[in-house]
Every structure is written in C-alpha cells, then in structure tokens.
Motif scaffolding. Structure first.
Motif, short mmCIF file in Angstrom:
data_model
loop_
_atom_site.label_atom_id
_atom_site.label_comp_id
_atom_site.label_asym_id
_atom_site.label_seq_id
_atom_site.Cartn_x
_atom_site.Cartn_y
_atom_site.Cartn_z
N PRO A 2 35.26 49.41 35.68
CA PRO A 2 34.77 49.13 37.04
C PRO A 2 35.89 48.78 38.02
CG PRO A 2 33.49 47.89 35.43
CD PRO A 2 34.64 48.52 34.71
N VAL A 3 36.93 48.15 37.52
CA VAL A 3 38.06 47.79 38.40
C VAL A 3 38.74 49.07 38.89
CG1 VAL A 3 40.28 46.62 38.49
CG2 VAL A 3 38.39 45.59 37.24
N THR A 4 38.88 50.05 38.03
CA THR A 4 39.50 51.32 38.42
C THR A 4 38.67 52.02 39.49
OG1 THR A 4 40.32 51.53 36.16
CG2 THR A 4 40.38 53.50 37.53
N ILE A 5 37.38 52.03 39.33
CA ILE A 5 36.49 52.66 40.32
C ILE A 5 36.60 51.93 41.66
CG2 ILE A 5 34.10 53.21 40.88
CD1 ILE A 5 35.35 54.93 38.66
N THR A 45 30.42 42.46 46.37
CA THR A 45 29.72 42.03 45.16
C THR A 45 30.55 42.25 43.91
OG1 THR A 45 28.62 44.18 45.02
CG2 THR A 45 27.42 42.39 46.10
N SER A 46 31.59 43.07 43.99
CA SER A 46 32.43 43.28 42.82
C SER A 46 33.57 42.27 42.73
CB SER A 46 32.99 44.70 42.81
OG SER A 46 33.88 44.88 43.88
N MET A 47 33.83 41.52 43.79
CA MET A 47 34.94 40.56 43.77
C MET A 47 34.80 39.49 42.69
SD MET A 47 37.26 41.46 45.90
CE MET A 47 38.22 40.15 46.58
N PRO A 48 33.62 38.92 42.44
CA PRO A 48 33.53 37.92 41.36
C PRO A 48 33.88 38.49 39.98
CG PRO A 48 31.62 37.76 42.78
CD PRO A 48 32.38 38.98 43.20
N LEU A 49 33.72 39.78 39.80
CA LEU A 49 34.09 40.41 38.53
C LEU A 49 35.57 40.23 38.24
CD1 LEU A 49 33.45 42.36 36.15
CD2 LEU A 49 34.03 44.22 37.71
N TYR A 50 36.41 40.32 39.25
CA TYR A 50 37.85 40.18 39.04
C TYR A 50 38.20 38.78 38.56
CZ TYR A 50 38.04 44.48 41.71
OH TYR A 50 37.84 45.75 42.15
N PHE A 51 37.57 37.78 39.12
CA PHE A 51 37.87 36.41 38.71
C PHE A 51 37.36 36.15 37.29
CE2 PHE A 51 37.64 36.28 43.37
CZ PHE A 51 38.96 35.96 43.60
N PHE A 52 36.21 36.74 36.96
CA PHE A 52 35.69 36.60 35.61
C PHE A 52 36.62 37.28 34.60
CE2 PHE A 52 33.06 38.29 32.13
CZ PHE A 52 32.63 37.09 31.60
N LEU A 53 37.13 38.46 34.94
CA LEU A 53 38.03 39.17 34.05
C LEU A 53 39.38 38.48 33.91
CD1 LEU A 53 37.34 42.88 35.07
CD2 LEU A 53 36.62 41.71 32.99
N ALA A 68 44.85 44.69 42.11
CA ALA A 68 43.54 45.27 42.41
C ALA A 68 42.80 44.44 43.46
CB ALA A 68 42.71 45.38 41.13
N VAL A 69 42.83 43.13 43.32
CA VAL A 69 42.16 42.26 44.29
C VAL A 69 42.77 42.43 45.67
CG1 VAL A 69 41.83 39.84 44.96
CG2 VAL A 69 41.30 40.57 42.65
N THR A 70 44.07 42.57 45.75
CA THR A 70 44.74 42.73 47.04
C THR A 70 44.31 44.04 47.70
OG1 THR A 70 46.64 41.50 46.21
CG2 THR A 70 46.98 42.87 48.16
N ILE A 71 44.26 45.12 46.96
CA ILE A 71 43.84 46.41 47.51
C ILE A 71 42.39 46.37 47.97
CG2 ILE A 71 43.41 48.83 46.93
CD1 ILE A 71 45.87 48.65 45.08
N VAL A 72 41.52 45.84 47.12
CA VAL A 72 40.10 45.78 47.45
C VAL A 72 39.85 44.85 48.64
CG1 VAL A 72 37.84 45.05 46.59
CG2 VAL A 72 39.33 46.41 45.14
N PHE A 73 40.54 43.72 48.68
CA PHE A 73 40.35 42.78 49.78
C PHE A 73 40.84 43.39 51.10
CE2 PHE A 73 41.44 39.05 52.36
CZ PHE A 73 40.21 38.43 52.38
N ALA A 74 41.96 44.11 51.07
CA ALA A 74 42.46 44.75 52.30
C ALA A 74 41.45 45.76 52.84
CB ALA A 74 43.79 45.41 52.04
N SER A 75 40.90 46.58 51.96
CA SER A 75 39.91 47.55 52.44
C SER A 75 38.62 46.88 52.88
CB SER A 75 39.64 48.60 51.36
OG SER A 75 39.03 48.01 50.24
N LEU A 76 38.27 45.78 52.26
CA LEU A 76 37.08 45.02 52.67
C LEU A 76 37.27 44.45 54.07
CD1 LEU A 76 34.32 43.87 51.85
CD2 LEU A 76 35.52 41.95 50.84
N VAL A 77 38.43 43.92 54.35
CA VAL A 77 38.71 43.38 55.69
C VAL A 77 38.68 44.49 56.72
CG1 VAL A 77 40.51 42.32 57.12
CG2 VAL A 77 39.96 41.35 54.89
#
Length: 85
Positions: A2-5, A45-53, A68-77
C-alpha cells in the motif's frame, strides 16, 4: 505494497501540479482519482498506516517510510491548499 501505491499516486499528483502531465477531472491536483477531494481523502486516510508500520521497524525501513511520508504529505498539501495553475 500500500505504501508503494500511495507514493505512485502522489508522484502522479506532483507531476500534475507542475504541469508535467494532464489528466481529465476537476481543476487542481486530482492524480488518477479524478477529484481533488477524493485524492486528499485517500492520502489523508492512509497517513496513519505509515506511523503504524514505523513501530518496531528497522532503521532502514523507518528511513524509507520517512521519504514516503514526505512525498505523500507534499502532494496532500498541494491538493488541498494550492490554487490550480
């Protein structure tokens, strides 16, 4: 997996923000989901998954999750707070 997706969908959103690709859908950053609200909700909704992993992960895996969190957070912003170009 899921992180890759999430990272791939985020990279498409970042490319769309910088006008490297053009996808049909609403104005703004929509990635492959067609609507910026759906895109932001999916990533949010996928952000908590990263912290759990990250709990109990090795140092290398934590570093990869950090990228991964940095890339996803940048696109989210960009999907939620920036006007379309």
């Amino acid at each position: 997996f899921p992180v890759t997706i999430d990272v791939l969908i985020s990279c498409v959103g970042i490319a769309q923000y910088f006008d490297l690709i053009e996808l049909p859908g609403d104005q703004g950053v929509t990635s492959v989901l067609g609507n910026s609200n759906f895109f932001a909700a999916y990533l949010g909704t996928s952000m908590p998954l990263y912290f759990f992993l990250g709990i109990g992960a090795s140092r290398r895996r934590k570093a990869l999750l950090g990228v991964a969190v940095t890339i996803v957070f940048a696109s989210l912003v960009w999907a939620t707070h920036c006007n379309p170009m």
